[in-house]
Design a protein around this motif. Structure first.
Motif, PDB file in Angstrom:
ATOM      1  N   ILE A   1       0.798  -1.301   0.240  1.00 49.97           N
ATOM      2  CA  ILE A   1      -0.428  -0.174  -0.004  1.00 49.97           C
ATOM      3  C   ILE A   1       1.224   1.647   0.263  1.00 49.97           C
ATOM      4  CG2 ILE A   1      -0.062  -0.089   2.704  1.00 49.97           C
ATOM      5  CD1 ILE A   1      -3.150   0.547   1.770  1.00 49.97           C
ATOM      6  N   HIS A   2       1.850   0.790  -0.065  1.00 47.62           N
ATOM      7  CA  HIS A   2       2.930   1.812   0.440  1.00 47.62           C
ATOM      8  C   HIS A   2       3.883   1.873  -0.609  1.00 47.62           C
ATOM      9  CE1 HIS A   2       2.087   3.073   4.751  1.00 47.62           C
ATOM     10  NE2 HIS A   2       1.857   3.761   4.258  1.00 47.62           N
ATOM     11  N   GLY A   3       4.168   2.590  -2.068  1.00 50.98           N
ATOM     12  CA  GLY A   3       5.216   1.990  -3.387  1.00 50.98           C
ATOM     13  C   GLY A   3       6.321   1.425  -3.215  1.00 50.98           C
ATOM     14  N   ASP A   4       6.504   1.803  -1.918  1.00 53.36           N
ATOM     15  CA  ASP A   4       8.114   1.866  -2.084  1.00 53.36           C
ATOM     16  C   ASP A   4       8.887   0.936  -1.024  1.00 53.36           C
ATOM     17  OD1 ASP A   4       7.500   3.327   0.227  1.00 53.36           O
ATOM     18  OD2 ASP A   4       9.417   5.116   0.765  1.00 53.36           O
ATOM     19  N   GLU A   5       7.452   0.042  -0.639  1.00 56.80           N
ATOM     20  CA  GLU A   5       8.216  -1.467   0.310  1.00 56.80           C
ATOM     21  C   GLU A   5       7.169  -3.243  -0.845  1.00 56.80           C
ATOM     22  OE1 GLU A   5       6.606   1.299   3.841  1.00 56.80           O
ATOM     23  OE2 GLU A   5       5.630  -0.094   3.895  1.00 56.80           O
ATOM     24  N   PRO A   6       7.915  -3.061  -1.180  1.00 61.41           N
ATOM     25  CA  PRO A   6       7.526  -3.745  -2.280  1.00 61.41           C
ATOM     26  C   PRO A   6       7.835  -5.207  -1.910  1.00 61.41           C
ATOM     27  CG  PRO A   6       9.687  -3.433  -2.436  1.00 61.41           C
ATOM     28  CD  PRO A   6       9.664  -2.324  -1.602  1.00 61.41           C
TER      29      PRO A   6
ATOM     30  N   ARG B   1       7.904   5.448  -4.354  1.00 64.51           N
ATOM     31  CA  ARG B   1       7.867   6.350  -3.523  1.00 64.51           C
ATOM     32  C   ARG B   1       6.175   5.569  -2.421  1.00 64.51           C
ATOM     33  NH1 ARG B   1       5.449  11.444  -5.703  1.00 64.51           N
ATOM     34  NH2 ARG B   1       2.556  11.025  -6.169  1.00 64.51           N
ATOM     35  N   ARG B   2       6.241   6.610  -1.587  1.00 65.08           N
ATOM     36  CA  ARG B   2       5.119   5.961  -0.053  1.00 65.08           C
ATOM     37  C   ARG B   2       4.113   6.123  -0.998  1.00 65.08           C
ATOM     38  NH1 ARG B   2       5.120   5.274   5.305  1.00 65.08           N
ATOM     39  NH2 ARG B   2       3.079   5.635   6.222  1.00 65.08           N
ATOM     40  N   THR B   3       3.316   7.662  -1.107  1.00 63.85           N
ATOM     41  CA  THR B   3       2.462   7.578  -1.374  1.00 63.85           C
ATOM     42  C   THR B   3       2.032   7.290  -3.481  1.00 63.85           C
ATOM     43  OG1 THR B   3       2.691   9.835  -2.436  1.00 63.85           O
ATOM     44  CG2 THR B   3       1.670   9.517  -0.624  1.00 63.85           C
TER      45      THR B   3
ATOM     46  N   HIS C   1       1.295  -6.153   4.926  1.00 65.64           N
ATOM     47  CA  HIS C   1       3.012  -6.080   5.023  1.00 65.64           C
ATOM     48  C   HIS C   1       3.019  -4.891   4.394  1.00 65.64           C
ATOM     49  CE1 HIS C   1       6.806  -6.816   3.600  1.00 65.64           C
ATOM     50  NE2 HIS C   1       6.806  -7.766   4.457  1.00 65.64           N
ATOM     51  N   HIS C   2       4.483  -4.337   5.321  1.00 64.59           N
ATOM     52  CA  HIS C   2       5.010  -3.315   4.975  1.00 64.59           C
ATOM     53  C   HIS C   2       6.699  -2.877   5.446  1.00 64.59           C
ATOM     54  CE1 HIS C   2       1.383  -0.148   5.636  1.00 64.59           C
ATOM     55  NE2 HIS C   2       1.097  -1.374   5.861  1.00 64.59           N
ATOM     56  N   HIS C   3       6.753  -1.880   5.078  1.00 65.41           N
ATOM     57  CA  HIS C   3       8.600  -2.387   5.838  1.00 65.41           C
ATOM     58  C   HIS C   3       8.962  -1.154   6.608  1.00 65.41           C
ATOM     59  CE1 HIS C   3      10.440  -3.506   1.842  1.00 65.41           C
ATOM     60  NE2 HIS C   3       9.190  -4.189   1.201  1.00 65.41           N
ATOM     61  N   GLN C   4       9.954  -0.736   7.213  1.00 60.73           N
ATOM     62  CA  GLN C   4      10.262  -0.051   8.291  1.00 60.73           C
ATOM     63  C   GLN C   4      11.431   1.288   7.899  1.00 60.73           C
ATOM     64  OE1 GLN C   4       9.317  -1.441  12.421  1.00 60.73           O
ATOM     65  NE2 GLN C   4      11.484  -3.098  12.412  1.00 60.73           N
TER      66      GLN C   4
ATOM     67  N   PRO D   1       7.026   7.957   9.687  1.00 62.44           N
ATOM     68  CA  PRO D   1       5.927   6.977   9.563  1.00 62.44           C
ATOM     69  C   PRO D   1       6.215   5.960   9.202  1.00 62.44           C
ATOM     70  CG  PRO D   1       5.272   9.116   8.088  1.00 62.44           C
ATOM     71  CD  PRO D   1       6.128   9.194   8.562  1.00 62.44           C
ATOM     72  N   THR D   2       5.932   4.808   9.617  1.00 67.37           N
ATOM     73  CA  THR D   2       6.369   3.945   8.800  1.00 67.37           C
ATOM     74  C   THR D   2       4.977   2.738   8.005  1.00 67.37           C
ATOM     75  OG1 THR D   2       7.103   2.799  11.156  1.00 67.37           O
ATOM     76  CG2 THR D   2       8.365   2.798   9.064  1.00 67.37           C
ATOM     77  N   ARG D   3       4.168   2.309   9.679  1.00 64.26           N
ATOM     78  CA  ARG D   3       2.932   1.538   8.806  1.00 64.26           C
ATOM     79  C   ARG D   3       1.650   2.164   8.428  1.00 64.26           C
ATOM     80  NH1 ARG D   3       0.031   1.495  14.965  1.00 64.26           N
ATOM     81  NH2 ARG D   3      -2.239   1.482  13.278  1.00 64.26           N
TER      82      ARG D   3
HETATM   83 ZN   LIG Z   1       4.074   1.555   5.053  1.00 60.06          ZN
END
Ligand SMILES: [Zn+2]
Length: 442
Positions: free
Chosen positions: A106-111, A169-171, A265-268, A440-442
């Motif tokens: 959902i965050h584009g930079d967290e693949p 990127r995130r957005t 699923h995300h990255h931090q 902000p990660t999650r």
């Molecule tokens: Zn994220």
């Protein structure tokens, strides 16, 4: 191109479980250090050289190919991204009683979640192992492999050499226009240098999960940019407005799936594992943080329990005790599965202190559907951009996914001691955030 070939050719298949971990990345091109392209949208500290990952076009081609060759899966286009108009895919597979809704990127930079999920889908589509059989018999998966195609493909000339590099990127890339909502919401980020603005889509959900049910004209806004929802006697601060087509599609998907488990699923960024690096012990990073969504049954255990705060600012008042417990059990499973690998790199799962975020996937889908929630947040950032870092993220994600899915499928999740969740340490100090800003990660 070499790196792309490597990752795609190397099995991250679930049969082999994980890559060998011996990959030697040529990190020379990855050390772009602390350049923060454009800003001020958050999260680009996690920008990668994405050549090792599937583009939207490649992902689409792979999913269609799997769909053609396997009669086990169903592939549906559930929407299109706001900026590029790229398809949003939903894969359904399995015919078990327990419904799992899984979303990635959902965050584009967290693949990384997307890459591991593609292998999972392939395995479920073609595999004949006992494990695959158990997963297909026990679970019904509804998967959105990549929620943010716009952010995933975002290119920017980060080194001002006149060429745009694929960094993600995130957005998403969607402009807010007056008339979209009474005020421009806080999670819409304008960016300089002609890059398109966009939404942090993990703030765009609303507990209604239905854009038509949102009336932001008469509702209260705080500090003009924060939309607060009055819902069943609670004030859900900073709710989302479901302005992005991607979020509307995911919300509809979640309602269709009516999940027992909702997973994202995300990255931090990088954090020290608590207790490491003191005395004679070397410091190590946490490999992954996990987060549940729990309700009032655990309020007094919350790391953010201000006794004077309204309950809805500390926990999710709509998640009952049984569901909260299942959510904690999921977190414990991940921690234990990684610890059991016997490699101290992986014996470092921390918990991401939970409090509700009323515009997030987890805190809207779980209360509306009764799902137990789990958020994986794998550690990977600038210094980890090399092949080894990617391999570690893939490994941690694969192990985490399998541990939870198998326990859901065979019912053994019920045997997990939820109390152990509270023994998982909270993440330690953040490591050299090159930008000196809170991410902000999650
Ligand atoms: Zn994220």
């Amino acid at each position: 191109m070499r790196r792309r070939t490597y990752l795609k050719a190397t099995s991250i298949a679930l049969g082999g479980l994980v890559p060998t971990g011996t990959a030697v990345g040529n990190g020379a091109n990855d050390r772009r250090g602390d350049y923060r392209p454009g800003g001020p949208w958050p999260g680009n500290e996690q920008a990668y050289n994405l050549n090792a990952f599937h583009s939207n076009e490649e992902l689409t081609a792979q999913l269609k190919k799997i769909d053609r060759q396997s009669d086990r899966i169903a592939l549906a286009e559930i929407g299109r991204s706001a900026g590029r108009g790229d398809p949003l895919w939903e894969v359904t597979v399995g015919d078990g009683d327990a419904s799992v809704h899984l979303i990635n990127q959902i965050h584009g930079d967290e693949p990384v979640g997307t890459e591991v999920t593609l292998e999972l889908i392939r395995e479920l589509a073609f595999g004949n192992s006992r494990r695959v059989e158990r997963l297909l018999d026990g679970l019904s998966f509804t998967i959105v492999p990549r929620v943010n195609p716009d952010g995933a493909m975002f290119e920017y000339d980060i080194d001002a050499d006149g060429r745009r590099e694929w960094i993600g990127r995130r957005t998403n890339t969607q402009a807010w226009q007056s008339g979209d909502s009474k005020y421009e919401p806080y999670y819409h980020y304008a960016v300089p240098d002609d890059a398109p603005p966009g939404y942090d889509m993990n703030r765009d959900f609303n507990v209604a999960l239905d854009a038509d049910a949102i009336d932001d004209q008469t509702a209260s806004w705080s500090r003009e940019r924060y939309y607060d929802v009055e819902y069943e006697g609670y004030t859900l601060r900073s709710s989302g407005l479901m302005l992005s087509p991607e979020v509307r599609a995911v919300a509809a998907s979640a309602l269709r799936a009516d999940p027992d488990y909702a997973i994202t699923h995300h990255h931090q960024g990088r954090y020290l594992y608590p207790g490491s690096g003191d005395g004679n012990r070397p410091s190590k990073q946490t490999v992954m943080s996990v987060m549940p969504a729990y309700g009032p049954a655990y309020r007094n255990r919350s790391p953010f329990n201000d006794p004077d705060a309204p309950v809805e600012q500390v926990v999710d008042p709509f998640v009952d005790a049984e569901t909260s417990e299942r959510s904690l059990q999921l977190n414990v499973l991940v921690e234990e599965a990684l610890a059991e690998r016997g490699n101290s790199v992986f014996d470092s799962v921390t918990r991401y202190g939970y409090y509700p975020l009323w515009g997030s996937y987890l805190d809207t889908v779980c209360p509306r559907t009764g799902a137990a929630g789990l958020l994986y947040e794998v550690t990977g950032q600038t210094d980890d951009r090399g092949q080894q870092g990617i391999g570690r993220m893939v490994q941690a994600t694969t192990v985490g996914f399998l541990a939870t899915f198998e326990a859901m499928a065979d019912g053994s999740i019920a045997d997990v001691d939820a109390e152990k969740y509270w023994d998982i340490p909270l993440a330690g100090d953040p490591l050299d955030n090159p930008h000196g800003v809170e991410v902000p990660t999650r």
